[in-house]
Motif scaffolding. Structure first.
Motif: not given
Length: 167
Positions: A28-36, A13-17, A50-60
């Motif tokens: 809050f305004e948001m923009e998806r800058a790709g799958e991760y 499950a992608n936590p960005l959802k 401005g917050l950015w979140f990056t999901w690294r599934p291989e590292l969970a």
């Protein structure tokens, strides 16, 4: 005859959802800058954050950053580093970094998640609120140091000043 166990690939499950749901709930305004990667803009006391979140599934691992758009002048990097340490001693969640390359100041946090990527909207909101509170509380200290020319102790003391009552 032998029994062979077959492992089904797990759905991650992608936590960005969940973060998108939390940001939407907070309007809050948001923009998806790709799958991760996800960018969220939230109003702050001193400036928009401005917050950015990056999901690294291989590292969970979910990583978060909030650049302050402040850079320590070359001659004051040691003092800025001292202030970062003093501020971080007061934080329970996340931390501030002074980046070596360009001396910018960034609030950062990370979450280690299950291999399935589990994160719910409540946890996402907690990550967003922790960043917002840290930046709102300590942005003035970094600003006093960089633009006000204050020493780290004085900059922190000035930023922690709280008024009593209403005028």
């Amino acid at each position: 005859m032998s029994i062979e166990l077959i492992r089904k690939p797990q759905q991650i499950a992608n936590p960005l959802k969940a973060l998108e749901a939390a940001a939407a709930g907070l309007e809050f305004e948001m923009e998806r800058a790709g799958e991760y990667e996800l960018h969220v803009m939230l109003p702050g006391v001193w400036r928009d954050i401005g917050l950015w979140f990056t999901w690294r599934p291989e590292l969970a691992t979910l990583q978060m950053g909030a650049p302050l758009d402040l850079k320590a002048p070359t001659g004051r990097v040691d003092e800025a580093s001292r202030l970062v340490v003093m501020v971080n001693e007061r934080l329970w969640i996340g931390h501030f970094d002074l980046w070596a390359e360009d001396h910018s100041i960034v609030y950062r946090n990370a979450a280690l998640l299950t291999a399935e990527g589990g994160l719910d909207a409540v946890q996402g909101e907690a990550l967003i609120r922790a960043a917002s509170e840290a930046v709102d509380r300590f942005y003035p200290a970094f600003n006093f140091l960089i633009w006000g020319g204050k020493k780290p102790d004085d900059a922190l003391r000035a930023s922690l000043f709280e008024t009593q009552g209403n005028a």
